[in-house]
Design a protein around this motif. Structure first.
Motif, PDB file in Angstrom:
ATOM      1  N   LYS A 133       0.799  -1.179   0.053  1.00  0.00           N
ATOM      2  CA  LYS A 133       0.033  -0.047   0.108  1.00  0.00           C
ATOM      3  C   LYS A 133       1.012   1.370  -0.028  1.00  0.00           C
ATOM      4  O   LYS A 133       0.574   2.117  -0.690  1.00  0.00           O
ATOM      5  N   LEU A 134       1.980   1.309   0.891  1.00  0.00           N
ATOM      6  CA  LEU A 134       2.871   2.395   0.934  1.00  0.00           C
ATOM      7  C   LEU A 134       3.683   2.561  -0.573  1.00  0.00           C
ATOM      8  O   LEU A 134       3.597   3.759  -0.949  1.00  0.00           O
ATOM      9  N   GLY A 135       3.804   1.504  -1.269  1.00  0.00           N
ATOM     10  CA  GLY A 135       4.442   1.667  -2.385  1.00  0.00           C
ATOM     11  C   GLY A 135       3.691   2.370  -3.362  1.00  0.00           C
ATOM     12  O   GLY A 135       3.858   3.110  -4.400  1.00  0.00           O
ATOM     13  N   ARG A 136       2.322   1.960  -3.487  1.00  0.00           N
ATOM     14  CA  ARG A 136       1.233   2.236  -4.248  1.00  0.00           C
ATOM     15  C   ARG A 136       1.205   4.084  -3.987  1.00  0.00           C
ATOM     16  O   ARG A 136       0.989   4.707  -4.866  1.00  0.00           O
ATOM     17  N   SER A 137       1.078   4.309  -2.686  1.00  0.00           N
ATOM     18  CA  SER A 137       0.734   5.272  -2.340  1.00  0.00           C
ATOM     19  C   SER A 137       1.840   6.462  -2.819  1.00  0.00           C
ATOM     20  O   SER A 137       1.709   7.539  -3.389  1.00  0.00           O
ATOM     21  N   PHE A 138       3.072   6.052  -2.731  1.00  0.00           N
ATOM     22  CA  PHE A 138       4.410   6.951  -3.017  1.00  0.00           C
ATOM     23  C   PHE A 138       4.436   7.071  -4.619  1.00  0.00           C
ATOM     24  O   PHE A 138       4.967   7.983  -5.240  1.00  0.00           O
ATOM     25  N   GLN A 139       3.929   6.072  -5.147  1.00  0.00           N
ATOM     26  CA  GLN A 139       4.105   5.903  -6.798  1.00  0.00           C
ATOM     27  C   GLN A 139       3.183   6.808  -7.342  1.00  0.00           C
ATOM     28  O   GLN A 139       3.517   7.756  -8.216  1.00  0.00           O
ATOM     29  N   LYS A 140       1.914   6.960  -6.656  1.00  0.00           N
ATOM     30  CA  LYS A 140       0.841   7.917  -7.145  1.00  0.00           C
ATOM     31  C   LYS A 140       1.528   9.378  -6.935  1.00  0.00           C
ATOM     32  O   LYS A 140       1.029  10.315  -7.607  1.00  0.00           O
ATOM     33  N   LYS A 141       2.164   9.618  -5.689  1.00  0.00           N
ATOM     34  CA  LYS A 141       2.895  11.062  -5.793  1.00  0.00           C
ATOM     35  C   LYS A 141       3.977  11.325  -6.556  1.00  0.00           C
ATOM     36  O   LYS A 141       4.429  12.443  -6.619  1.00  0.00           O
ATOM     37  N   GLY A 142       4.454  10.200  -7.510  1.00  0.00           N
ATOM     38  CA  GLY A 142       5.487  10.359  -8.097  1.00  0.00           C
ATOM     39  C   GLY A 142       7.056  10.289  -7.631  1.00  0.00           C
ATOM     40  O   GLY A 142       8.055  10.578  -7.838  1.00  0.00           O
ATOM     41  N   SER A 143       6.860   9.803  -6.117  1.00  0.00           N
ATOM     42  CA  SER A 143       8.337   9.341  -5.504  1.00  0.00           C
ATOM     43  C   SER A 143       8.649   8.060  -5.959  1.00  0.00           C
ATOM     44  O   SER A 143       8.538   7.092  -4.890  1.00  0.00           O
ATOM     45  N   PHE A 144       9.091   7.837  -7.078  1.00  0.00           N
ATOM     46  CA  PHE A 144       9.401   6.400  -7.417  1.00  0.00           C
ATOM     47  C   PHE A 144      10.522   5.836  -6.515  1.00  0.00           C
ATOM     48  O   PHE A 144      10.335   4.457  -6.399  1.00  0.00           O
ATOM     49  N   GLY A 145      11.431   6.424  -6.047  1.00  0.00           N
ATOM     50  CA  GLY A 145      12.718   5.925  -5.488  1.00  0.00           C
ATOM     51  C   GLY A 145      12.002   5.244  -4.213  1.00  0.00           C
ATOM     52  O   GLY A 145      12.302   4.133  -3.502  1.00  0.00           O
ATOM     53  N   THR A 146      11.537   6.090  -3.242  1.00  0.00           N
ATOM     54  CA  THR A 146      10.699   5.542  -2.048  1.00  0.00           C
ATOM     55  C   THR A 146       9.636   4.559  -2.274  1.00  0.00           C
ATOM     56  O   THR A 146       9.565   3.418  -1.590  1.00  0.00           O
ATOM     57  N   ALA A 147       8.898   4.664  -3.531  1.00  0.00           N
ATOM     58  CA  ALA A 147       7.962   3.782  -3.867  1.00  0.00           C
ATOM     59  C   ALA A 147       8.882   2.353  -4.184  1.00  0.00           C
ATOM     60  O   ALA A 147       8.309   1.096  -3.746  1.00  0.00           O
ATOM     61  N   ARG A 148       9.763   2.295  -4.825  1.00  0.00           N
ATOM     62  CA  ARG A 148      10.458   1.126  -5.320  1.00  0.00           C
ATOM     63  C   ARG A 148      11.173   0.546  -3.982  1.00  0.00           C
ATOM     64  O   ARG A 148      11.010  -0.975  -3.791  1.00  0.00           O
ATOM     65  N   ASP A 149      11.612   1.293  -2.952  1.00  0.00           N
ATOM     66  CA  ASP A 149      11.851   0.824  -1.451  1.00  0.00           C
ATOM     67  C   ASP A 149      10.787   0.127  -0.957  1.00  0.00           C
ATOM     68  O   ASP A 149      11.069  -1.073  -0.476  1.00  0.00           O
ATOM     69  N   TYR A 150       9.651   0.333  -0.844  1.00  0.00           N
ATOM     70  CA  TYR A 150       8.668  -0.192   0.040  1.00  0.00           C
ATOM     71  C   TYR A 150       8.191  -1.624  -1.084  1.00  0.00           C
ATOM     72  O   TYR A 150       7.972  -2.593  -0.719  1.00  0.00           O
ATOM     73  N   TYR A 151       8.180  -1.277  -2.320  1.00  0.00           N
ATOM     74  CA  TYR A 151       7.712  -2.545  -3.345  1.00  0.00           C
ATOM     75  C   TYR A 151       8.946  -3.722  -2.988  1.00  0.00           C
ATOM     76  O   TYR A 151       8.727  -4.860  -2.905  1.00  0.00           O
ATOM     77  N   ARG A 152       9.937  -3.373  -2.892  1.00  0.00           N
ATOM     78  CA  ARG A 152      11.052  -4.381  -2.755  1.00  0.00           C
ATOM     79  C   ARG A 152      11.038  -4.980  -1.211  1.00  0.00           C
ATOM     80  O   ARG A 152      11.205  -6.122  -1.170  1.00  0.00           O
ATOM     81  N   GLN A 153      10.651  -4.131  -0.340  1.00  0.00           N
ATOM     82  CA  GLN A 153      10.425  -4.772   0.891  1.00  0.00           C
ATOM     83  C   GLN A 153       9.049  -5.738   0.742  1.00  0.00           C
ATOM     84  O   GLN A 153       9.217  -7.121   1.353  1.00  0.00           O
ATOM     85  N   THR A 154       8.027  -5.457   0.009  1.00  0.00           N
ATOM     86  CA  THR A 154       7.085  -6.194   0.002  1.00  0.00           C
ATOM     87  C   THR A 154       7.409  -7.506  -0.486  1.00  0.00           C
ATOM     88  O   THR A 154       6.939  -8.734  -0.285  1.00  0.00           O
ATOM     89  N   LEU A 155       8.356  -7.489  -1.586  1.00  0.00           N
ATOM     90  CA  LEU A 155       8.906  -8.738  -2.585  1.00  0.00           C
ATOM     91  C   LEU A 155       9.568  -9.708  -1.540  1.00  0.00           C
ATOM     92  O   LEU A 155       9.766 -11.025  -1.396  1.00  0.00           O
ATOM     93  N   ARG A 156      10.336  -8.993  -0.495  1.00  0.00           N
ATOM     94  CA  ARG A 156      11.098  -9.848   0.331  1.00  0.00           C
ATOM     95  C   ARG A 156      10.055 -10.525   1.404  1.00  0.00           C
ATOM     96  O   ARG A 156      10.522 -11.739   1.780  1.00  0.00           O
TER      97      ARG A 156
END
Length: 459
Positions: free
Chosen positions: A339-362
């Motif tokens: 959810k945090l990844g999606r939230s930051f992606q919508k804001k255009g904060s792609f670097g932060t979004a990727r960090d949260y997405y990678r946490q999700t994958l782990r």
């Protein structure tokens, strides 16, 4: 007295001999019908099976396992009244199995199976939507733990929607049932995801899977695929019935009566967030009520959402971090980081979004959606993260590689991942451009937030 004792022993002997003879006869016929069933000669199996079922119903569970196959085969060969008779016999067979072999018969599973059979033949059996819903509802309440069949879960909810549309169920009943079934599906997705994750981790590490691992992988993926389809079908069936215009008045009306009911409050918050009703003052009231009743990872996350809406990003981030730290279950934590990844992606904060997405994958390696999201962000940054026209378009290769990972780890995304890969590769430099640039096999470093590299394909 001696005569009476002798007579009693004689009766017992005759009784035991009778049971032994009966067991021998049943054993012989059971062996016969079982061999016929193994050969799929169900017509030949019917008579010996029927004889054993009638004479020795407690003799062996094969009576019910094989009997189901025999009657289901017969079901496809008859019509009209004959078919009704076979359906009723199959329903009776499942009831007998519950009676004679209760420890080997999951009650919810077989009750749902019986309801589904009646639903599939409702016209023939003259069953109404009310009859069928009552059947599924009773099965669900009887043994929710083993009511897991994806098709039956969807039928159960679908009947609720039909009754709602017929003005026979209320808004509250509809949304409650949606939440109930959706949570059940989510628990099954969690179950199979947690079983699949170690196998995916092996694959990702380059370890060759054993034949047993491959078999289990296919099994787990098939169920996850089925539940994914059911979730999508439920959302489609529910449609616009659950929109902000309907949800807000309903939750406003019921708030006072339910404000101390944590299940009701939690579901209301989740539903309003899902349907993007977060601008309503009611959402604020519900989130605060949830946090007061049961401070948790979820309530902390939603408090972060509220702070974000107030423009207080630092305070929001504090709540988001608290949400992650409070959650101890990896699967549940992965839902928050996603959810945090999606939230930051919508804001255009792609670097932060990727960090949260990678946490999700782990946390949940078998969920391929973060890979697709990262790929989409790479593609969206192609024009800004390359220093030459060729290098800008080379970013699409990186996006294609990331999208391909989604299909590799998540069977439910194979089709959409393949479509994304094809789309990204079509936007990347083509063979003639690679040849003319002399870049084949070279490594291109990509700057900005991506901070990665991609190898130009050889031609």
């Amino acid at each position: 007295m001696k005569t009476k004792i002798t007579f009693l022993f004689a009766l017992l002997f005759v009784g035991f001999a009778g049971f032994a003879q009966q067991d021998e006869e049943c054993m012989t016929k059971l062996s016969i019908f079982h061999e016929y069933v193994k050969a799929k000669n169900y017509d030949a199996a019917y008579e010996p099976w029927k004889a054993v079922r009638e004479k020795c119903p407690k003799f062996n569970i094969a009576i019910y396992i094989d009997g189901e196959k025999i009657l289901e085969d017969k079901l496809y060969k008859v019509e009209g009244d004959e078919k009704v008779a076979v359906i009723n016999d199959l329903l009776k067979l499942w009831e007998q199995r519950v009676e004679y072999f209760p420890s080997k018969t999951p009650k919810g599973e077989f009750a749902a199976q019986a309801c589904q059979l009646q639903y599939d033949n409702y016209k023939l059996l003259n069953k109404s939507a009310e009859d069928l819903y009552a059947c599924f509802d009773a099965a669900y309440k009887l043994d929710k733990a083993t009511f897991t069949n994806p098709k039956s879960l969807y039928t159960y909810f679908s009947l609720m929607v039909d009754l709602y549309d017929a003005k026979k169920k209320t808004d509250a009943e509809l949304f409650d049932k949606y939440d109930d079934v959706a949570e059940k599906i989510e628990s099954e997705v969690k179950n199979y995801s947690e079983k699949l994750n170690p196998i995916i981790e092996k694959e990702e590490a380059g370890t060759e899977l054993s034949s047993k691992d491959k078999q289990y992988k296919k099994y787990y993926e098939s169920y996850l695929g089925a539940y994914d389809q059911v979730s999508g079908a439920m959302d489609k069936k529910l449609g616009d019935r659950a929109n902000c215009e309907n949800l807000i008045p309903l939750y406003e009306k019921d708030f006072e009566a339910n404000k101390t009911n944590i299940t009701w409050v939690r579901r209301a918050v989740a539903k309003m967030y899902e349907k993007e009703c977060t601008d309503s003052p009611l959402f604020v009231k519900l989130v605060n009520a949830q946090h007061e009743l049961n401070p948790s990872a979820n309530s902390a996350y939603y408090l972060g959402v509220l702070k974000d809406k107030e423009g207080k990003s630092d305070e929001a981030l504090t709540f988001y971090k608290e949400a992650i730290s409070l959650e101890t279950d990896n699967f549940e934590k992965s839902k928050i980081t996603y959810k945090l990844g999606r939230s930051f992606q919508k804001k255009g904060s792609f670097g932060t979004a990727r960090d949260y997405y990678r946490q999700t994958l782990r946390l949940n390696p078998s969920n391929g959606r973060p890979h697709l999201a990262i790929a989409a962000m790479y593609a969206a940054s192609a024009n800004s993260c390359g220093d030459t026209p060729f290098n800008k378009r080379a970013v699409y290769w990186l996006a294609a590689q990331e999208a391909a990972k989604a299909g590799n780890v998540d069977a439910t995304l194979k089709k959409s991942a393949a479509q994304s890969v094809a789309s990204y590769n079509a936007k990347a430099p083509q063979r003639s451009e690679i040849f003319s640039s002399g870049s084949a096999g070279k490594v291109i470093n990509i700057g900005c937030w991506i901070n990665g590299s991609v190898t130009v394909p050889s031609i």
